[in-house]
Scaffold this motif. Structure first.
Motif, PDB file in Angstrom:
ATOM      1  N   LEU A  68       0.823  -1.204   0.000  1.00  0.00           N
ATOM      2  CA  LEU A  68       0.000   0.000   0.000  1.00  0.00           C
ATOM      3  C   LEU A  68       0.862   1.262   0.000  1.00  0.00           C
ATOM      4  CD1 LEU A  68      -3.140   0.375   0.122  1.00  0.00           C
ATOM      5  CD2 LEU A  68      -2.851   0.888   2.550  1.00  0.00           C
ATOM      6  N   THR A  69       1.992   1.212   0.696  1.00  0.00           N
ATOM      7  CA  THR A  69       2.822   2.411   0.850  1.00  0.00           C
ATOM      8  C   THR A  69       3.932   2.542  -0.188  1.00  0.00           C
ATOM      9  OG1 THR A  69       4.237   1.227   2.433  1.00  0.00           O
ATOM     10  CG2 THR A  69       2.402   2.510   3.335  1.00  0.00           C
ATOM     11  N   THR A  70       4.337   1.432  -0.830  1.00  0.00           N
ATOM     12  CA  THR A  70       5.466   1.494  -1.757  1.00  0.00           C
ATOM     13  C   THR A  70       5.274   2.480  -2.902  1.00  0.00           C
ATOM     14  OG1 THR A  70       6.317  -0.704  -1.231  1.00  0.00           O
ATOM     15  CG2 THR A  70       6.835   0.149  -3.408  1.00  0.00           C
ATOM     16  N   PRO A  71       4.092   2.518  -3.587  1.00  0.00           N
ATOM     17  CA  PRO A  71       3.945   3.518  -4.650  1.00  0.00           C
ATOM     18  C   PRO A  71       4.173   4.945  -4.160  1.00  0.00           C
ATOM     19  CG  PRO A  71       2.197   1.899  -4.792  1.00  0.00           C
ATOM     20  CD  PRO A  71       2.910   1.639  -3.494  1.00  0.00           C
ATOM     21  N   TYR A  72       3.736   5.241  -2.941  1.00  0.00           N
ATOM     22  CA  TYR A  72       3.953   6.578  -2.380  1.00  0.00           C
ATOM     23  C   TYR A  72       5.416   6.780  -2.005  1.00  0.00           C
ATOM     24  CZ  TYR A  72      -1.135   6.744  -2.174  1.00  0.00           C
ATOM     25  OH  TYR A  72      -2.469   6.723  -2.501  1.00  0.00           O
ATOM     26  N   MET A  73       6.079   5.714  -1.528  1.00  0.00           N
ATOM     27  CA  MET A  73       7.503   5.817  -1.217  1.00  0.00           C
ATOM     28  C   MET A  73       8.300   6.129  -2.481  1.00  0.00           C
ATOM     29  SD  MET A  73       7.686   2.531   1.356  1.00  0.00           S
ATOM     30  CE  MET A  73       9.478   2.382   1.292  1.00  0.00           C
ATOM     31  N   ILE A  74       8.007   5.415  -3.567  1.00  0.00           N
ATOM     32  CA  ILE A  74       8.724   5.649  -4.821  1.00  0.00           C
ATOM     33  C   ILE A  74       8.491   7.074  -5.305  1.00  0.00           C
ATOM     34  CG2 ILE A  74       8.833   4.989  -7.267  1.00  0.00           C
ATOM     35  CD1 ILE A  74       8.145   2.135  -6.394  1.00  0.00           C
ATOM     36  N   SER A  75       7.229   7.526  -5.198  1.00  0.00           N
ATOM     37  CA  SER A  75       6.873   8.852  -5.690  1.00  0.00           C
ATOM     38  C   SER A  75       7.465   9.972  -4.847  1.00  0.00           C
ATOM     39  CB  SER A  75       5.342   8.981  -5.725  1.00  0.00           C
ATOM     40  OG  SER A  75       4.937  10.266  -6.114  1.00  0.00           O
ATOM     41  N   ASN A  76       7.503   9.790  -3.530  1.00  0.00           N
ATOM     42  CA  ASN A  76       7.883  10.886  -2.630  1.00  0.00           C
ATOM     43  C   ASN A  76       9.304  10.803  -2.078  1.00  0.00           C
ATOM     44  OD1 ASN A  76       5.257  12.025  -2.812  1.00  0.00           O
ATOM     45  ND2 ASN A  76       4.516  10.586  -1.272  1.00  0.00           N
ATOM     46  N   LEU A  77       9.814   9.570  -1.864  1.00  0.00           N
ATOM     47  CA  LEU A  77      11.144   9.435  -1.257  1.00  0.00           C
ATOM     48  C   LEU A  77      12.259   9.284  -2.283  1.00  0.00           C
ATOM     49  CD1 LEU A  77      10.416   7.031   1.767  1.00  0.00           C
ATOM     50  CD2 LEU A  77      10.590   9.526   1.769  1.00  0.00           C
ATOM     51  N   GLY A  78      11.953   8.709  -3.439  1.00  0.00           N
ATOM     52  CA  GLY A  78      12.996   8.500  -4.447  1.00  0.00           C
ATOM     53  C   GLY A  78      14.100   7.601  -3.914  1.00  0.00           C
ATOM     54  N   TRP A  79      15.340   8.108  -3.928  1.00  0.00           N
ATOM     55  CA  TRP A  79      16.488   7.318  -3.463  1.00  0.00           C
ATOM     56  C   TRP A  79      16.356   6.903  -2.005  1.00  0.00           C
ATOM     57  CZ3 TRP A  79      19.351   8.936   0.679  1.00  0.00           C
ATOM     58  CH2 TRP A  79      19.224  10.292   1.055  1.00  0.00           C
ATOM     59  N   GLY A  80      15.598   7.675  -1.218  1.00  0.00           N
ATOM     60  CA  GLY A  80      15.399   7.346   0.192  1.00  0.00           C
ATOM     61  C   GLY A  80      14.677   6.025   0.397  1.00  0.00           C
ATOM     62  N   THR A  81      13.930   5.566  -0.630  1.00  0.00           N
ATOM     63  CA  THR A  81      13.255   4.267  -0.550  1.00  0.00           C
ATOM     64  C   THR A  81      14.274   3.148  -0.355  1.00  0.00           C
ATOM     65  OG1 THR A  81      11.558   5.102  -2.065  1.00  0.00           O
ATOM     66  CG2 THR A  81      11.659   2.717  -1.736  1.00  0.00           C
ATOM     67  N   PHE A  82      15.369   3.200  -1.131  1.00  0.00           N
ATOM     68  CA  PHE A  82      16.403   2.174  -1.028  1.00  0.00           C
ATOM     69  C   PHE A  82      17.130   2.260   0.316  1.00  0.00           C
ATOM     70  CE2 PHE A  82      15.966   3.251  -5.557  1.00  0.00           C
ATOM     71  CZ  PHE A  82      15.563   2.021  -6.052  1.00  0.00           C
ATOM     72  N   LEU A  83      17.348   3.470   0.789  1.00  0.00           N
ATOM     73  CA  LEU A  83      17.998   3.636   2.092  1.00  0.00           C
ATOM     74  C   LEU A  83      17.144   3.037   3.199  1.00  0.00           C
ATOM     75  CD1 LEU A  83      20.251   4.811   3.855  1.00  0.00           C
ATOM     76  CD2 LEU A  83      18.969   6.974   3.919  1.00  0.00           C
ATOM     77  N   LEU A  84      15.827   3.257   3.134  1.00  0.00           N
ATOM     78  CA  LEU A  84      14.931   2.724   4.148  1.00  0.00           C
ATOM     79  C   LEU A  84      14.970   1.198   4.170  1.00  0.00           C
ATOM     80  CD1 LEU A  84      12.769   3.341   6.284  1.00  0.00           C
ATOM     81  CD2 LEU A  84      11.055   3.227   4.448  1.00  0.00           C
ATOM     82  N   TRP A  85      14.899   0.577   2.981  1.00  0.00           N
ATOM     83  CA  TRP A  85      14.983  -0.889   2.931  1.00  0.00           C
ATOM     84  C   TRP A  85      16.330  -1.377   3.466  1.00  0.00           C
ATOM     85  CZ3 TRP A  85      10.397  -2.358   2.796  1.00  0.00           C
ATOM     86  CH2 TRP A  85       9.459  -1.992   1.841  1.00  0.00           C
ATOM     87  N   GLY A  86      17.395  -0.665   3.137  1.00  0.00           N
ATOM     88  CA  GLY A  86      18.714  -1.064   3.606  1.00  0.00           C
ATOM     89  C   GLY A  86      18.832  -1.028   5.119  1.00  0.00           C
ATOM     90  N   LEU A  87      18.260  -0.004   5.730  1.00  0.00           N
ATOM     91  CA  LEU A  87      18.284   0.090   7.193  1.00  0.00           C
ATOM     92  C   LEU A  87      17.463  -1.032   7.828  1.00  0.00           C
ATOM     93  CD1 LEU A  87      17.965   3.967   7.645  1.00  0.00           C
ATOM     94  CD2 LEU A  87      20.014   2.551   7.893  1.00  0.00           C
ATOM     95  N   PHE A  88      16.318  -1.329   7.213  1.00  0.00           N
ATOM     96  CA  PHE A  88      15.520  -2.472   7.696  1.00  0.00           C
ATOM     97  C   PHE A  88      16.338  -3.757   7.640  1.00  0.00           C
ATOM     98  CE2 PHE A  88      11.108  -0.558   6.480  1.00  0.00           C
ATOM     99  CZ  PHE A  88      11.105   0.189   7.649  1.00  0.00           C
TER     100      PHE A  88
END
Length: 485
Positions: free
Chosen positions: A423-443
């Motif tokens: 549910l949140t991934t499309p918004y993450m891609i749209s709003n966070l950009g490169w930060g999406t990958f950083l968030l997954w990496g921290l997880f």
């Protein structure tokens, strides 16, 4: 001596049949992300580009919500009907949902209803498949056959990506372009339901219900053997079921709060939550959208990169099943896999931030090639660790007494966070950009540390040994490690 060849063939056959549920899960996971990029789908359902992120989010997320609800109610049904009939029912429900999705209603509301119904069937199967597999597979093959679910899942994703790519390249932008990929879901769903007629019911479930003659026939069939070794195994199963029935007669909610049980339930929930938090499932659902963020390519190029991504998933998971599944400990692989994924995702974030993709549809830059390679390495690590292992691991850690509830709890957690992230991934891609990958990496980094601190080894132990062991000894996994090494 056991007839090892025929017994192995029957065990593998059972794994292949029940894990058509995994293929269905994978095909459905991969197909929709590509379908949502087809102009024919957008035209028939008449939504604007401004609503695209919302449609992407709901079209994927609502099915996960249906699957989550199914996990909460399926265990008493599986306990009452048995594993075979429950999987047949799950197949039928999914087919109803898939038919609703395929009909060109021109209504997103109707499409969403089909997604929820299909999700109920899919979620039900995802609970019962690992339960059935773990109860029937011989302990020396349990890790490999349990990993079939992920192998079939990745092959389903692989198939869906290439179907999406084929209809985009070969078919005109009419309703058939999106209907064919959606309708093909009926094939694995039908094979799952029909395939149940070729299998015996679970030996442990039959024993639990007091059908001892049928239980013996089921065990003899799956082992292809009536030797003393099979007699001893049958006796071990009976003793395990009888001891658990004597110790706690009548399942009570308070029983689930006992130290050993709550530890198992928390472990199952944590393992499947971590599986979703790696970011790999989000990539499976929204591969074209992710590759657009990395290389900003054309629709055709993004689908091609996604299809290659699917092929790599299959190759990595097949390698795991054939060469690693029963040769190395679960715990060590989960720790190493999460650590490597963290490195890939964090590096991807750094590259995308420093050198974003060029103009849309243009040539892929060297930094774009580097990020694609990192994501391919990420998915290899996932399919050697957190992709296949949670399914057999969670199915192994519960005593027969609460196995249905335990697996349902773990898989419900999987579907809950599958829903949250889809549910949140499309918004993450749209709003966070490169930060999406950083968030997954921290997880992923947190998952690696948590696995090192809390997971216990289960490889090489029978279900009865795991059930009656002290599962409360968790730190560093030492209880299990000492017994298998």
């Amino acid at each position: 001596m056991r007839n090892s060849t025929l017994g192995k063939l029957r065990a593998y056959w059972l794994g292949c049949v029940v894990c058509m549920g995994g293929f269905l899960f994978g095909y459905d996971s991969g197909i929709l992300g590509g379908v949502l990029t087809l102009s024919s789908f957008v035209k028939d359902f008449q939504y604007s580009k401004a609503h695209q992120t919302r449609v992407n989010s709901l079209a994927v997320g609502l099915q996960q919500a249906g699957a989550f609800l199914a996990c909460l109610i399926i265990w008493p049904i599986a306990d009452y009907l048995g594993r075979k009939k429950t999987l047949m029912l799950s197949s039928a429900i999914f087919c109803i949902g898939a038919i609703i999705e395929t009909i060109n209603t021109h209504s997103m509301a109707a499409f969403y209803v089909g997604r929820v119904v299909a999700g109920i069937g899919l979620g039900s199967a995802s609970v019962v498949v690992p339960m059935f597999s773990s109860e029937m597979a011989p302990k020396e093959l349990r890790g490999r056959i349990g990993s079939f679910f992920q192998l079939f899942y990745t092959f389903g994703i692989f198939t869906s990506y290439w179907v999406d790519y084929a209809v985009l390249k070969r078919l005109p932008a009419t309703a058939q372009q999106w209907q064919i990929p959606i309708a093909l879901q009926l094939v694995p769903a039908g094979l799952l339901g029909i395939g149940m007629f070729t299998l015996k019911e679970s030996t442990r479930w039959l024993t639990k219900k007091g059908h001892h003659d049928e239980a013996w026939e089921s065990l003899v069939w799956i082992r292809a053997d009536e030797s003393q070794a099979t007699v001893d195994e049958m006796e071990e199963i009976r003793m395990g079921v009888e001891i658990e029935a004597r110790e706690t007669e009548g399942l009570r909610p308070a029983e689930l709060l006992e130290r050993s049980n709550i530890t198992r339930l928390a472990t199952a929930a944590a393992v499947f939550t971590a599986q979703q938090a790696t970011g790999a499932t989000a990539f499976a659902y929204f591969g074209p959208q992710y590759f657009k963020l990395l290389v900003n390519g054309s629709a055709s190029k993004n689908l091609l990169l996604t299809a290659i991504f699917g092929a790599i998933k299959v190759a990595a998971c097949l390698f795991f099943v054939l060469f690693l599944s029963d040769r190395i400990g679960r715990r060590k692989v989960l720790i190493a896999g999460a650590a490597f994924m963290a490195a890939c995702q964090i590096t991807t974030a750094a590259v995308v931030k420093a050198k974003p993709a060029g103009r849309e549809g243009g040539e892929v830059t060297s930094s774009g090639i580097a990020t694609v390679a990192l994501i391919y390495m990420f998915v290899i690590a996932y399919n050697l660790s957190w992709g296949p292992l949670p399914w057999p691991y969670v199915s192994e850690i519960f005593p027969t007494r609460i196995r249905e509830i335990g697996i349902a709890t773990g898989v419900a957690s999987q579907w809950l966070f599958n829903f949250v992230f889809s549910l949140t991934t499309p918004y993450m891609i749209s709003n966070l950009g490169w930060g999406t990958f950083l968030l997954w990496g921290l997880f992923d980094a947190v998952i690696a540390v948590g696995s090192w601190a809390f997971l216990r080894e289960t490889r090489g132990l029978s279900l009865e040994e795991i059930s009656h062991g002290d599962f409360g000894v968790l730190v560093g996994g030492k209880a299990g490690d000492e017994r298998v090494e």
